[in-house]
Design a protein around this motif. Structure first.
Motif, PDB file in Angstrom:
ATOM      1  N   PRO A  82       0.812  -1.223   0.000  1.00  0.00           N
ATOM      2  CA  PRO A  82       0.000   0.000   0.000  1.00  0.00           C
ATOM      3  C   PRO A  82       0.842   1.269   0.000  1.00  0.00           C
ATOM      4  N   GLY A  83       2.051   1.194   0.562  1.00  0.00           N
ATOM      5  CA  GLY A  83       2.931   2.351   0.558  1.00  0.00           C
ATOM      6  C   GLY A  83       3.441   2.699  -0.828  1.00  0.00           C
ATOM      7  N   VAL A  84       3.655   1.690  -1.666  1.00  0.00           N
ATOM      8  CA  VAL A  84       4.042   1.946  -3.058  1.00  0.00           C
ATOM      9  C   VAL A  84       2.936   2.732  -3.762  1.00  0.00           C
ATOM     10  N   THR A  85       1.700   2.339  -3.516  1.00  0.00           N
ATOM     11  CA  THR A  85       0.559   3.044  -4.105  1.00  0.00           C
ATOM     12  C   THR A  85       0.518   4.491  -3.646  1.00  0.00           C
ATOM     13  N   ALA A  86       0.712   4.700  -2.352  1.00  0.00           N
ATOM     14  CA  ALA A  86       0.723   6.062  -1.816  1.00  0.00           C
ATOM     15  C   ALA A  86       1.855   6.880  -2.423  1.00  0.00           C
ATOM     16  N   THR A  87       2.983   6.235  -2.676  1.00  0.00           N
ATOM     17  CA  THR A  87       4.124   6.916  -3.283  1.00  0.00           C
ATOM     18  C   THR A  87       3.793   7.367  -4.702  1.00  0.00           C
ATOM     19  N   ILE A  88       3.178   6.479  -5.481  1.00  0.00           N
ATOM     20  CA  ILE A  88       2.791   6.826  -6.858  1.00  0.00           C
ATOM     21  C   ILE A  88       1.817   8.001  -6.844  1.00  0.00           C
ATOM     22  N   ALA A  89       0.819   7.933  -5.965  1.00  0.00           N
ATOM     23  CA  ALA A  89      -0.170   9.007  -5.901  1.00  0.00           C
ATOM     24  C   ALA A  89       0.484  10.336  -5.548  1.00  0.00           C
ATOM     25  N   GLU A  90       1.437  10.306  -4.624  1.00  0.00           N
ATOM     26  CA  GLU A  90       2.103  11.552  -4.240  1.00  0.00           C
ATOM     27  C   GLU A  90       2.961  12.096  -5.375  1.00  0.00           C
ATOM     28  N   LEU A  91       3.715  11.241  -6.033  1.00  0.00           N
ATOM     29  CA  LEU A  91       4.544  11.692  -7.145  1.00  0.00           C
ATOM     30  C   LEU A  91       3.712  12.278  -8.269  1.00  0.00           C
ATOM     31  N   ALA A  92       2.518  11.723  -8.466  1.00  0.00           N
ATOM     32  CA  ALA A  92       1.642  12.174  -9.547  1.00  0.00           C
ATOM     33  C   ALA A  92       0.740  13.334  -9.142  1.00  0.00           C
ATOM     34  N   GLY A  93       0.834  13.776  -7.907  1.00  0.00           N
ATOM     35  CA  GLY A  93      -0.039  14.842  -7.445  1.00  0.00           C
ATOM     36  C   GLY A  93      -1.484  14.415  -7.364  1.00  0.00           C
ATOM     37  N   ALA A  94      -1.721  13.139  -7.074  1.00  0.00           N
ATOM     38  CA  ALA A  94      -3.083  12.594  -7.086  1.00  0.00           C
ATOM     39  C   ALA A  94      -3.534  12.092  -5.727  1.00  0.00           C
ATOM     40  N   THR A  95      -2.825  12.439  -4.662  1.00  0.00           N
ATOM     41  CA  THR A  95      -3.187  11.924  -3.335  1.00  0.00           C
ATOM     42  C   THR A  95      -4.623  12.287  -2.974  1.00  0.00           C
ATOM     43  N   SER A  96      -5.020  13.509  -3.256  1.00  0.00           N
ATOM     44  CA  SER A  96      -6.380  13.937  -2.898  1.00  0.00           C
ATOM     45  C   SER A  96      -7.448  13.255  -3.743  1.00  0.00           C
ATOM     46  N   LEU A  97      -7.032  12.613  -4.823  1.00  0.00           N
ATOM     47  CA  LEU A  97      -7.986  11.948  -5.703  1.00  0.00           C
ATOM     48  C   LEU A  97      -8.125  10.463  -5.413  1.00  0.00           C
ATOM     49  N   MET A  98      -7.283   9.937  -4.520  1.00  0.00           N
ATOM     50  CA  MET A  98      -7.382   8.517  -4.194  1.00  0.00           C
ATOM     51  C   MET A  98      -8.750   8.211  -3.599  1.00  0.00           C
ATOM     52  N   PRO A  99      -9.361   7.111  -4.022  1.00  0.00           N
ATOM     53  CA  PRO A  99     -10.752   6.856  -3.622  1.00  0.00           C
ATOM     54  C   PRO A  99     -10.943   6.439  -2.173  1.00  0.00           C
ATOM     55  N   TYR A 100      -9.848   6.027  -1.501  1.00  0.00           N
ATOM     56  CA  TYR A 100      -9.968   5.539  -0.129  1.00  0.00           C
ATOM     57  C   TYR A 100      -8.881   6.167   0.733  1.00  0.00           C
ATOM     58  N   PRO A 101      -9.093   6.190   2.051  1.00  0.00           N
ATOM     59  CA  PRO A 101      -8.011   6.628   2.933  1.00  0.00           C
ATOM     60  C   PRO A 101      -6.779   5.745   2.733  1.00  0.00           C
ATOM     61  N   GLU A 102      -5.619   6.341   2.635  1.00  0.00           N
ATOM     62  CA  GLU A 102      -4.409   5.585   2.359  1.00  0.00           C
ATOM     63  C   GLU A 102      -3.898   4.884   3.616  1.00  0.00           C
ATOM     64  N   ASP A 103      -3.785   3.571   3.538  1.00  0.00           N
ATOM     65  CA  ASP A 103      -3.239   2.806   4.655  1.00  0.00           C
ATOM     66  C   ASP A 103      -1.716   2.823   4.644  1.00  0.00           C
ATOM     67  N   GLY A 104      -1.115   2.973   3.485  1.00  0.00           N
ATOM     68  CA  GLY A 104       0.332   2.899   3.352  1.00  0.00           C
ATOM     69  C   GLY A 104       1.004   4.245   3.501  1.00  0.00           C
TER      70      GLY A 104
END
Length: 563
Positions: A401-423
């Motif tokens: 899950p942390g890899v997913t959170a990393t991708i979202a942050e690099l892409a500027g998409a953290t606020s668009l993730m559909p669920y609260p980030e566990d990673g």
């Protein structure tokens, strides 16, 4: 608090300096709202995920070592919290632990049919202005099982959020296809953007995936928008067709027989590692027993007989065949990097290489397999290279899950993730380690656990399908099972997990404190999963590096390779 502020400061600095993100977040729904000019400042993200690859298997991938490890960051503490294909891949797609996405197994009633994929990392990145491409294995049962989202068949189903979809499918009843499937290396059937493609019979699957991926890079290069490409390989997972000489009906010391399942490989690569691999990866140096005394392990693991000579030969053959399958994937990684460079995209690409879970190859008398919360099963490789990524090692823990959170942050998409980030994102770890402050929550649904729960476990609430839950910190691993069994390991002193200390009075204080940690995190959601541990269980960057190296030296001493 100071550490958390430092993390935030470093993350912000990294994003501003490396990614030049736009100041305004796009809307959380609807079509992409980021302009092409703004989107072009974001990095492409390419993820290659192997299947069942151990951390030490990197030694069989010279191109990955040269191109990615040699020019990027290797994360020495990388874990798949639920080390099984289906739950792990669902975690990657959602950024959630299995107890939050509820895909607990590849078997009924789970698998693809239990996965809600109406919103994933793909939909978030698409909304952030990305082109998104998927190539390879999705979740077990895809194609044959119904979609949870639509309620209908999945043979032609394409999940939301993907610009291009090249998904390997299983054959549903009545499809008219009599052979082929995801785990047939020489006859893989694909769903290509909703159309069935059965034109690759006789072609080795990994090579087909590589061609698809390179084609998408060429296609996406023509657009000013950035792209996210997820190549999900089957290698080195076992798969057909069966080959002459494969180990199968292998005699055990208890009079039974073991079936050792192997991956198919092209003829040209067979034998490539025979001189290098003289014993199974999980056999101790010098050929000693797998584990002299296994009575301290949980049921039914404690009843496993020692491997016979024939079984050790079989697992050695498995180690060799897995290495050969990985070498083909290694070549495809090299070709993909070459295509990225030829198009000029590599300079704007963050390239990640990992696996969905690790794999036993003889450790703890486990002939092969995963799911269990022990290090060979839990650990996976994770390497980042490309835009803004320096060369070196990092010791901060990273999870699926942390890899997913990393991708979202690099892409500027953290606020668009559909669920609260566990990673926990490791984007800020690119610049420096921050230490080990959050536990890895290990999970599993193991077969054969039909014993009554003890009072503590009933009160604690083993209330879902999981029957094994643990916490892994920099030094400790504490695991409870629904039938009352437990495990406790001091990994600095015992990195190979040979001495279970759960009933050792000398470890009573650590056990009781870890039990409290276990209760606090076992059902965590979002921010609660990222809440720092009590101080005594945290490690500073210097402590974490020293502890990791101590543990790795212990593994090297026993098995002859560095983990």
């Amino acid at each position: 608090m100071r550490r958390l502020l430092l993390l935030g400061t470093l993350a912000a600095a990294l994003l501003l300096s490396l990614l030049a993100l736009t100041p305004d977040d796009p809307a959380p729904s609807g079509p992409p709202v980021v302009s092409a000019a703004a989107a072009s400042t974001k990095p492409n993200v390419v993820v290659v995920m192997a299947d069942d690859m151990r951390t030490d298997d990197l030694r069989f991938m010279p191109s990955v070592r040269r191109l990615l490890v040699g020019h990027g960051l290797t994360f020495r503490n990388s874990f798949s919290p639920y080390p099984l294909c289906c739950p792990a891949r669902a975690s990657f797609l959602t950024g959630r632990y299995a107890h939050n996405h509820h895909v607990y197994s590849h078997e009924d009633p789970y698998g693809f049919q239990s996965f809600d994929d109406h919103a994933t990392i793909a939909t978030a990145l698409h909304q952030a202005g990305y082109q998104t491409g998927f190539v390879g294995k999705y979740l077990n049962g895809y194609g044959a099982q119904p979609s949870l989202v639509t309620g209908g068949p999945s043979f032609h189903y394409v999940p939301a959020g993907w610009t291009d979809w090249y998904g390997a499918v299983e054959r549903p009843a009545g499809s008219g296809y009599r052979s082929g499937g995801t785990y047939n290396y020489l006859h893989t059937i694909f769903n290509v953007n909703g159309r069935i493609d059965d034109t690759h019979q006789g072609q080795y699957q990994t090579n087909v995936l590589g061609r698809f991926a390179r084609g998408l890079v060429t296609k996406y290069h023509r657009s000013p928008r950035p792209f996210f490409l997820y190549l999900s390989a089957v290698a080195p997972h076992f798969g057909g067709p069966r080959e002459k000489g494969d180990p199968s009906h292998v005699a055990r010391t208890d009079g039974g027989f073991s079936r050792i399942a192997t991956p198919a490989r092209p003829t040209w690569v067979r034998g490539r590692f025979d001189r290098q691999i003289t014993r199974a990866s999980g056999r101790p140096v010098g050929g000693g027993p797998s584990e002299a005394d296994i009575s301290d392990k949980p049921r039914p693991m404690d009843k496993a007989p020692e491997l016979s000579t024939a079984e050790w030969y079989g697992v050695r053959a498995l180690t060799r065949q897995r290495a050969e399958a990985l070498f083909v994937l290694d070549q495809e990684v090299a070709r993909l990097v070459a295509r990225l460079k030829a198009t000029g995209e590599y300079a704007n690409t963050v390239f990640m290489f990992t696996s969905d879970n690790g794999y036993f190859l003889g450790e703890h008398r486990q002939r092969q397999g995963k799911i269990k919360p022990h290090e060979p099963s839990l650990r996976v490789p994770f390497v980042m290279a490309g835009r803004g990524i320096p060369h070196g090692e990092r010791f901060d823990p990273v999870t699926t899950p942390g890899v997913t959170a990393t991708i979202a942050e690099l892409a500027g998409a953290t606020s668009l993730m559909p669920y609260p980030e566990d990673g926990v994102s490791v984007a800020s770890s690119v610049t420096a380690d921050h230490g080990w402050s959050v536990p890895v929550v290990t999970e599993g649904l193991e077969s054969g656990r039909v014993f009554p729960q003890d009072p503590f476990l009933k009160a604690a609430g083993f209330h879902d399908a999981r029957n094994t839950i643990g916490v892994r910190t920099g030094r400790w691993k504490y695991v409870r099972y629904s039938d009352g069994d437990g495990e406790l390991y001091d990994l600095d002193a015992d990195p190979n997990e040979l001495q279970n200390r759960i009933s050792d009075p000398a470890y009573a204080e650590a056990r009781d404190r870890l039990q409290a940690v276990w209760l606090a995190y076992k059902d965590c959601v979002g921010e609660a999963c990222r809440t720092p541990l009590p101080d005594r269980f945290q490690r500073t960057p210097r402590e974490n590096e020293a502890g990791t190296n101590t543990q790795s030296r212990g593994v090297q001493k026993r098995y002859g390779y560095w983990r």
